[in-house]
Design an enzyme around this catalytic site. Structure first.
Site, PDB file in Angstrom:
ATOM      1  N   LYS A 128       0.908   3.361  -3.007  1.00 20.37           N
ATOM      2  CA  LYS A 128      -0.168   4.305  -3.318  1.00 20.37           C
ATOM      3  C   LYS A 128       0.331   5.747  -3.315  1.00 20.37           C
ATOM      4  O   LYS A 128      -0.209   6.595  -4.024  1.00 20.37           O
ATOM      5  CB  LYS A 128      -1.306   4.143  -2.303  1.00 20.37           C
ATOM      6  CG  LYS A 128      -2.040   2.810  -2.430  1.00 20.37           C
ATOM      7  CD  LYS A 128      -2.937   2.546  -1.208  1.00 20.37           C
ATOM      8  CE  LYS A 128      -3.688   1.217  -1.347  1.00 20.37           C
ATOM      9  NZ  LYS A 128      -4.433   0.875  -0.113  1.00 20.37           N
ATOM     10  N   TYR A 138      -4.633   3.093   7.845  1.00 18.38           N
ATOM     11  CA  TYR A 138      -5.867   2.306   7.894  1.00 18.38           C
ATOM     12  C   TYR A 138      -6.752   2.807   9.047  1.00 18.38           C
ATOM     13  O   TYR A 138      -6.799   4.012   9.302  1.00 18.38           O
ATOM     14  CB  TYR A 138      -5.565   0.809   8.039  1.00 18.38           C
ATOM     15  CG  TYR A 138      -4.650   0.261   6.978  1.00 18.38           C
ATOM     16  CD1 TYR A 138      -4.930   0.457   5.628  1.00 18.38           C
ATOM     17  CD2 TYR A 138      -3.514  -0.464   7.313  1.00 18.38           C
ATOM     18  CE1 TYR A 138      -4.095  -0.062   4.641  1.00 18.38           C
ATOM     19  CE2 TYR A 138      -2.684  -0.995   6.324  1.00 18.38           C
ATOM     20  CZ  TYR A 138      -2.981  -0.781   4.993  1.00 18.38           C
ATOM     21  OH  TYR A 138      -2.151  -1.296   4.045  1.00 18.38           O
ATOM     22  N   SER A 183       0.803  -1.231   0.000  1.00 20.11           N
ATOM     23  CA  SER A 183       0.000   0.000   0.000  1.00 20.11           C
ATOM     24  C   SER A 183       0.830   1.272   0.000  1.00 20.11           C
ATOM     25  O   SER A 183       0.317   2.347  -0.325  1.00 20.11           O
ATOM     26  CB  SER A 183      -0.917   0.034   1.229  1.00 20.11           C
ATOM     27  OG  SER A 183      -2.055  -0.736   1.005  1.00 20.11           O
ATOM     28  N   VAL A 207       0.947  -3.775   3.961  1.00 19.74           N
ATOM     29  CA  VAL A 207       0.894  -5.097   4.583  1.00 19.74           C
ATOM     30  C   VAL A 207       2.187  -5.885   4.382  1.00 19.74           C
ATOM     31  O   VAL A 207       2.340  -6.979   4.926  1.00 19.74           O
ATOM     32  CB  VAL A 207      -0.323  -5.926   4.100  1.00 19.74           C
ATOM     33  CG1 VAL A 207      -1.609  -5.307   4.585  1.00 19.74           C
ATOM     34  CG2 VAL A 207      -0.306  -6.086   2.601  1.00 19.74           C
ATOM     35  N   TYR A 265      -2.131  -2.046 -10.850  1.00 17.42           N
ATOM     36  CA  TYR A 265      -2.215  -1.868  -9.399  1.00 17.42           C
ATOM     37  C   TYR A 265      -1.426  -2.953  -8.663  1.00 17.42           C
ATOM     38  O   TYR A 265      -0.640  -2.669  -7.752  1.00 17.42           O
ATOM     39  CB  TYR A 265      -3.689  -1.865  -8.976  1.00 17.42           C
ATOM     40  CG  TYR A 265      -3.884  -1.762  -7.491  1.00 17.42           C
ATOM     41  CD1 TYR A 265      -3.457  -0.637  -6.789  1.00 17.42           C
ATOM     42  CD2 TYR A 265      -4.488  -2.790  -6.776  1.00 17.42           C
ATOM     43  CE1 TYR A 265      -3.629  -0.541  -5.420  1.00 17.42           C
ATOM     44  CE2 TYR A 265      -4.662  -2.695  -5.409  1.00 17.42           C
ATOM     45  CZ  TYR A 265      -4.229  -1.581  -4.728  1.00 17.42           C
ATOM     46  OH  TYR A 265      -4.390  -1.497  -3.364  1.00 17.42           O
TER      47      TYR A 265
END
Lengths: 295, 295, 295, 295
Positions: free
Chosen positions: B57, B231, B54, B249, B179
């Protein structure tokens, strides 16, 4: 800056969910900056009282943190909600535990803590505010208070739902009375700016040198305001201003500038998120010109 | 500090939603601090590669902001989500507009922008990362990539739902390929710390003096990370650390310290929110001892 | 009755989510009644083909019940949904188990069963329908089929979400192909009325004397249609008509009259719930005049 | 049949959300069948009183339909809810309009109608029930009533939420008083069976020949019970029994057999949906053996 904001009045709408607030004249604005070294700058109607509304959640939270300690965080979370400020859906999902103490449900839990731990919580709240502002003439506006009580059905729904989950200890009407009374506090921009200096100063109120809350709790309050203080515009505010802040439907916004001071601005017309159009513009411009963004 | 974290390994669990990640040895940790003046401090397995996941991103977001400008914000919001990172419910409510670009749905919209605006978006992503790290040897881990593709049903559901609302332009399989490829990038703590210095430096990468993004966009990214980067533990992290940050993660966390530098930490076992137990502890302790909290 | 319905055409709107359906001429209507003793009465364009759409869910369900037995009910529930027919929210809450087999998600699970248990499920479906209608000329409309495939993003989202919960066994594109193919079946009012007589006759098809499904399963299908067959107008239909029924966005409605027969009606313009305005009126009037309500 | 049900007692659990109900002895059961021709068959503790609870919603609904006519359906819908009987989420989505009059929210709207249209609604309710049963000795159980009042926080939340949407006219405490009083009515199986015969007889009560409600409204009530009467097991009940029915957490279930009569069964232990384990079994078996399913 105040003059430039004139055209913005019309793009907002004064809160009208209770008659007492709907009567406020829209074309008013003020700004005040209180610094840790004791200076106070202001412009506009900075001594004109307005309704504290959701900004009162900060004071209630500090009182409850002081009384209950970390136990408070078993009854209310500290995460952003991503939901309208008065959402009942999330409360149902999370079994009566509000997302954070500055959405209505969370502030009602905080009010329950105050009602349950003070013999006269409404008076205690006013006393706390008087101490922080160093002014005696801080009162709740009775007309606003009664108006809130009369139109408080959604907040009653939130409170009863939490009570059904065991997260409200006192009687609901008593909790709501405290909550609405606290929201109805009348204050002005200068008083508000001074009252919250301790949050920019690791918990110590500069004019009295009183440790209002621990340094750790001052950080915690700022962190919560930073992710959740501006309703569903918190993310946008973080980008545009980059400071912990809280708004109220009375038209005020307060922004904490760690190690520096507090900025308050006020003007009644609200945008669709419930934030004052002019107050946002004023604070954004000040933060911009003074380079205050934390990012 | 690394030694003290030993007992924490067991309180977390290595990500196991794809086999390729589940195989990573849990008892590893690293920390790195890159400063704007060019220094790089590290400890532990700071040159051991891990899966970016992540955290990728952030890079995708900067690329998309650069290409699309403010138009991007009509396709993705910038508010905290108050929901699990992969929630489909909110997407349905808000008609295919993700809450922010660092939840999965938002990052998939960003991937769609890259796929639609670059002739070879996967290569462009790697090139961007190579430029930021000043290293040529940055690749996607093919095993992780294929594993993600195979287990990407929920992300496919998010993508098709957004496409049904008209918020995905390219073909969904192509968007997901980008992605997952981006998520599968292998990187180490030192490279990651250096690569994001521009966010602590108003958009300018110190070692190359390149304006990677505008000052305004650097602020915006930090603001988004600050409210939404960790998160459903973003609020707690804001309190405990008080810095814009993003976790993945793969076990890494990166924290931006405006005007100072970037801290990264890595250790595979995750807590129930998906954040590395040890990396959180390391960054919290560093931020604490160095007094880095913005609040 | 058909003449009286003329003014109603304008109060509905032909389904336009796919171009192939949007082209159907709105001012058409038909009604047919097939009885257990072999008679067939019809009026209007009763031999004009239309798109079977959601009514195909009944046939798919019967096939899947026959193949899988009660195991099917571990993968799909049999309760009314109280949600739009294509809601993804409930599917998320209930971990990939659709509320019933006549909402889209449930019908996609059924399609997965057929794809997984038949070597050529599309052909098997047509064969089943040909047997029930005793006609060879039953086909899928290729233009509708391709149009559905092209605009099936929301159904793809539902399917991938269920696959992420482990409730889809085959590959999603293959499942959707079957589902859209089945929906695209062209049929007319007379054929449709005859084909479902077994549901009014404890599972036995009168003209062939074939036990199409068990008596128990015929009851089960009728029960499901009775609570969930008319989208979010099922409750109102139960009151107005009082018969198990299913509608499709092709404009048809079929109602089962236990121990008596089957009524079908068709007319393209739909109300806001997706039910044909004229077909509802025709069936309601017939049920009323013949005293067919079960209540 | 009663003897065969013995082993089932243990698979359920007596309602314990209020102390007054939790005290009821679990190992009790009764069944009664009243027919339109005046016969009454019963077995077990058929003259043992139990708490009417949710079954009272039927009587309230008929009273409100008689007073308000079709206007009622602007304040409450008639669709199945697909949600737990006391869900607040759906109420929020649908702006204070309950899905149907037999979920709690809907029954509270009905109670509001009664409170607003009768000078003494609690007495009027008892009078209505006395007329239908032709017995004078129908009362509310005061202990149950007070216990409900004390534990009614979730119902209060529903009521205040609807009031905030303008869908409750009277004061909430007064509405809840009526609602809990009505729920606390003590009745036995024989009385209950006889009282609802009019629903099986087009609105006419056989023993008095009184037109209790219109034929149309009798159909409507049966239709609502058929899709929504058995909480989140309504679909399964439709399949297994195939009759309009209503259950209450007091342990009773009543099933309407159009043109024939009414079956009631009672036994305190409930399954996880809130339906009596033994009463369901008794009614299913009777319906099966007498071939009563409408499907």
């Amino acid at each position: 800056m105040l003059a430039q904001c004139q055209p913005l009045y019309r793009s907002g709408k004064v809160a009208d969910y209770i008659p007492a607030l709907a009567q406020v004249a829209p074309q008013q604005a003020a700004v005040a900056v209180a610094t840790l070294d004791g200076r106070l700058h202001s412009a506009g109607a900075a001594q004109q009282s307005f309704s504290l509304q959701s900004i009162s959640k900060i004071f209630g939270l500090v009182m409850a943190m002081n009384r209950l300690g970390d136990e408070l965080w078993q009854r209310v979370n500290m995460e952003p909600s991503g939901q309208p400020f008065n959402s009942i859906v999330q409360l149902e999902w999370e079994q009566g535990i509000p997302r954070n103490p500055v959405i209505n449900a969370g502030a009602i839990v905080v009010a329950d803590v105050l009602v349950s731990h003070y013999s006269a919580s409404k008076t205690a709240f006013l006393t706390f505010l008087r101490r922080l502002t160093a002014e005696e003439a801080i009162y709740a506006d009775q007309q606003v208070y009664l108006s809130e009580l009369e139109h408080g059905n959604r907040n009653a729904a939130l409170a009863y739902l939490m009570k059904s989950f065991g997260n409200i200890e006192a009687e609901v009407p008593q909790v709501l009375e405290h909550y609405f009374h606290q929201c109805a506090t009348a204050i002005n921009c200068e008083q508000l700016a001074r009252s919250l200096l301790f949050l920019a100063n690791r918990g110590v109120q500069p004019h009295s040198n009183e440790q209002v809350c621990s340094r750790r709790d001052a950080h915690r309050v700022n962190a919560i305001l930073s992710t959740s203080g501006m309703y569903d515009q918190s993310g946008e505010f973080a980008f545009k201003v980059g400071l912990p802040a809280k708004s109220g439907v009375g038209g005020a916004i307060v922004a904490i500038v760690p190690q520096f001071g507090v900025i308050t601005a006020w003007s009644p017309p609200l945008n669709r998120f419930g934030n004052s159009v002019v107050a946002m513009q004023l604070i954004q411009q000040l933060a911009d010109e003074l380079g205050l963004s934390l990012f």
